[in-house]
Motif scaffolding. Structure first.
Motif, mmCIF file in Angstrom:
data_model
loop_
_atom_site.group_PDB
_atom_site.id
_atom_site.type_symbol
_atom_site.label_atom_id
_atom_site.label_comp_id
_atom_site.label_asym_id
_atom_site.label_seq_id
_atom_site.Cartn_x
_atom_site.Cartn_y
_atom_site.Cartn_z
ATOM 1 N N TRP A 121 2.395 -6.046 -7.585
ATOM 2 C CA TRP A 121 1.906 -7.374 -7.243
ATOM 3 C C TRP A 121 2.106 -8.340 -8.404
ATOM 4 C CZ3 TRP A 121 -0.445 -8.466 -2.535
ATOM 5 C CH2 TRP A 121 -0.847 -7.373 -1.764
ATOM 6 N N ALA B 282 7.558 -9.231 -9.219
ATOM 7 C CA ALA B 282 7.156 -8.035 -8.470
ATOM 8 C C ALA B 282 8.381 -7.160 -8.187
ATOM 9 C CB ALA B 282 6.470 -8.439 -7.160
ATOM 10 N N TYR C 30 4.341 -9.298 -3.427
ATOM 11 C CA TYR C 30 4.417 -7.889 -3.815
ATOM 12 C C TYR C 30 5.741 -7.321 -3.364
ATOM 13 C CZ TYR C 30 3.494 -6.489 1.025
ATOM 14 O OH TYR C 30 3.579 -6.317 2.385
ATOM 15 N N ARG D 253 2.521 -0.574 -4.355
ATOM 16 C CA ARG D 253 2.986 -1.960 -4.407
ATOM 17 C C ARG D 253 2.869 -2.493 -5.833
ATOM 18 N NH1 ARG D 253 -0.037 -4.809 0.757
ATOM 19 N NH2 ARG D 253 0.687 -3.347 2.324
#
Length: 171
Positions: free
Chosen positions: A165, A81, A153, A163
């Motif tokens: 993830w 991430a 995330y 974000r």
């Protein structure tokens, strides 16, 4: 040999020993850093525990047992991430040429493993809704070989609502 010659040789040997010691310590520190697996930290770390119920529900619908949140898998998810957030795009590989298989090996994850990734301005519930309605992502979450998972995330540096993830599943 004169006294000053002996002192000069002693100082040279002392400096050489100090230099070798410093080089040796630096090499050991480098090796230690390479082999250390740190626990997940940061804003997007620790979200695995909040996803346990959602994943359990998804798996129960297929008659499968729940998955257990695992810090090692969460660390692998957080790494990916973070990489995606720094690059500003989704990818299962990194700029260092590491594909998912090599990242799994580097994180000492044994056996079967899979990864779901996503990018968006949505919360965790919406994330799992998207993955549940995507055949490939759903297949990963319902794979009966998996018993553990890690979810993380990292927010985009320019857009705090965006974000990146990563969900890593393993046994």
């Amino acid at each position: 040999m004169t006294t000053s010659g002996i002192e000069h040789d002693q100082i040279a040997n002392l400096n050489r020993r100090k230099w070798l010691k410093a080089v040796g310590l630096a090499a050991l520190a480098g090796l230690a850093a390479c082999s250390t697996v740190s626990l997940p930290t940061g804003e997007g770390a620790g979200v695995s525990s909040s996803a346990t119920g959602t994943l359990a529900s998804i798996r129960a619908s297929a008659g499968l047992p729940p998955l257990v949140a695992d810090p090692q898998l969460e660390q692998a998810a957080l790494q990916q991430a973070g990489y995606m957030a720094r690059r500003g795009r989704m990818s299962h590989t990194t700029g260092w040429g590491k594909d998912f298989a090599s990242r799994v090996k580097d994180n000492r994850i044994d056996g079967a493993a899979a990864e779901n990734i996503a990018e968006g301005r949505f919360d965790q519930q919406k994330l799992f809704d998207i993955w549940e309605h995507s055949p490939g992502h759903r297949r990963n979450m319902l794979d009966p070989r998996f018993t553990r998972f890690g979810l993380a995330y990292v927010r985009d540096g320019h857009d705090g609502a965006l974000r990146y993830w990563s969900l890593v599943l393993g046994r």
